[in-house]
Design a protein around this motif. Sequence first.
Motif, mmCIF file in Angstrom:
data_model
loop_
_atom_site.group_PDB
_atom_site.id
_atom_site.type_symbol
_atom_site.label_atom_id
_atom_site.label_comp_id
_atom_site.label_asym_id
_atom_site.label_seq_id
_atom_site.Cartn_x
_atom_site.Cartn_y
_atom_site.Cartn_z
ATOM 1 N N GLY A 34 0.817 -1.202 0.000
ATOM 2 C CA GLY A 34 0.000 0.000 0.000
ATOM 3 C C GLY A 34 0.852 1.254 0.000
ATOM 4 N N ALA A 35 1.964 1.221 0.746
ATOM 5 C CA ALA A 35 2.868 2.368 0.789
ATOM 6 C C ALA A 35 3.511 2.594 -0.576
ATOM 7 N N MET A 36 3.748 1.516 -1.306
ATOM 8 C CA MET A 36 4.328 1.649 -2.640
ATOM 9 C C MET A 36 3.342 2.330 -3.587
ATOM 10 N N TYR A 37 2.060 1.934 -3.496
ATOM 11 C CA TYR A 37 1.037 2.577 -4.328
ATOM 12 C C TYR A 37 0.833 4.029 -3.909
ATOM 13 N N ARG A 38 0.942 4.286 -2.620
ATOM 14 C CA ARG A 38 0.812 5.661 -2.144
ATOM 15 C C ARG A 38 1.973 6.521 -2.636
ATOM 16 N N ASP A 65 10.575 5.602 -9.706
ATOM 17 C CA ASP A 65 11.381 4.523 -9.124
ATOM 18 C C ASP A 65 11.067 4.474 -7.627
ATOM 19 N N ILE A 66 10.603 3.324 -7.170
ATOM 20 C CA ILE A 66 10.235 3.177 -5.757
ATOM 21 C C ILE A 66 11.033 2.025 -5.163
ATOM 22 N N THR A 67 11.707 2.313 -4.063
ATOM 23 C CA THR A 67 12.489 1.289 -3.385
ATOM 24 C C THR A 67 12.132 1.259 -1.902
ATOM 25 N N ILE A 68 12.424 0.137 -1.277
ATOM 26 C CA ILE A 68 12.165 -0.044 0.150
ATOM 27 C C ILE A 68 13.473 -0.356 0.850
ATOM 28 N N ALA A 69 13.685 0.288 1.968
ATOM 29 C CA ALA A 69 14.872 0.029 2.781
ATOM 30 C C ALA A 69 14.451 0.003 4.235
ATOM 31 N N ALA A 99 -7.712 5.670 -6.332
ATOM 32 C CA ALA A 99 -8.230 6.011 -7.652
ATOM 33 C C ALA A 99 -7.318 5.562 -8.783
ATOM 34 N N THR A 100 -6.013 5.437 -8.518
ATOM 35 C CA THR A 100 -5.063 5.130 -9.590
ATOM 36 C C THR A 100 -4.479 3.721 -9.533
ATOM 37 N N SER A 101 -4.682 3.019 -8.425
ATOM 38 C CA SER A 101 -4.035 1.714 -8.260
ATOM 39 C C SER A 101 -4.604 0.643 -9.186
ATOM 40 N N GLY A 102 -5.780 0.893 -9.763
ATOM 41 C CA GLY A 102 -6.373 -0.099 -10.657
ATOM 42 C C GLY A 102 -5.852 -0.030 -12.074
ATOM 43 N N VAL A 106 0.249 1.041 -13.635
ATOM 44 C CA VAL A 106 0.638 1.244 -12.240
ATOM 45 C C VAL A 106 0.878 -0.089 -11.570
ATOM 46 N N ARG A 107 -0.049 -1.012 -11.758
ATOM 47 C CA ARG A 107 0.060 -2.326 -11.123
ATOM 48 C C ARG A 107 1.239 -3.110 -11.693
ATOM 49 N N LYS A 108 1.430 -3.025 -12.988
ATOM 50 C CA LYS A 108 2.529 -3.741 -13.636
ATOM 51 C C LYS A 108 3.874 -3.257 -13.110
#
Length: 224
Positions: A34-38, A65-69, A99-102, A106-108
């Motif tokens: 969820g945080a990635m979509y946000r 570009d979204i990364t998690i650390a 509204a945009t996650s679908g 975005v999902r890909k």
Amino acid sequence: MAFNVAIDGPAGAGKSTVAKEVAAKQNFIYVDTGAMYRAMALYFLREKIGPDDEAAIAAACPNVDITIAYEDGVQQVFLNGENVSGFLRTEEVGNMASATSGYVQVRKKLMELQKQLAKTADVVMDGRDIGTCVLPKADVKIYLTASSLVRARRRYKELAEKGISCVLEEIEKDIADRDCRDMHREHSPLVQAEDAVLIDSSDLTLKEVVEQIEAMIREKRSCR
């Protein structure tokens, strides 16, 4: 072989809190999808892209570009190199994410990273379509929910404690509207996977929910 736990459910059901607790107790990696979509939603807002402009959203995805650390055991989300963790939990970002996650692009964009993480590590992943699309072969699948009023009260308390002015009725309406969008979107709608265990947390404590999931993990591991 990696062990995967998928937790799905509507907004405000406590998925992130539960997933974090289970991951910590089991020494798994917690992946907050969820945080990635946000984070993507935050990018769209900053670029002043409307939630209905699918063409502009698709065109913007390659620029994100979204990364998690993890820093001191706490997950941090980075958007194009910037730590945006502190900007992700506002109502505006949440509504934009819903509204945009679908949208397919975005999902890909995010699903590939999520799948790769799950292949290489024991993970607890929460979201809207983890058990149905992202990790359809997850070892344990949970559909975590609660009544809209309970979810609104939890959100109200969270915002009030931060000193943010809010109205309970408006929060409940936002939650109901988000549920409707998530459940009726064209791509990867919010549904309970056929093999997911339903947990209604309306009258349960965090500890009780976590204990139920840990019991499922122990049972599944014993059968491996």
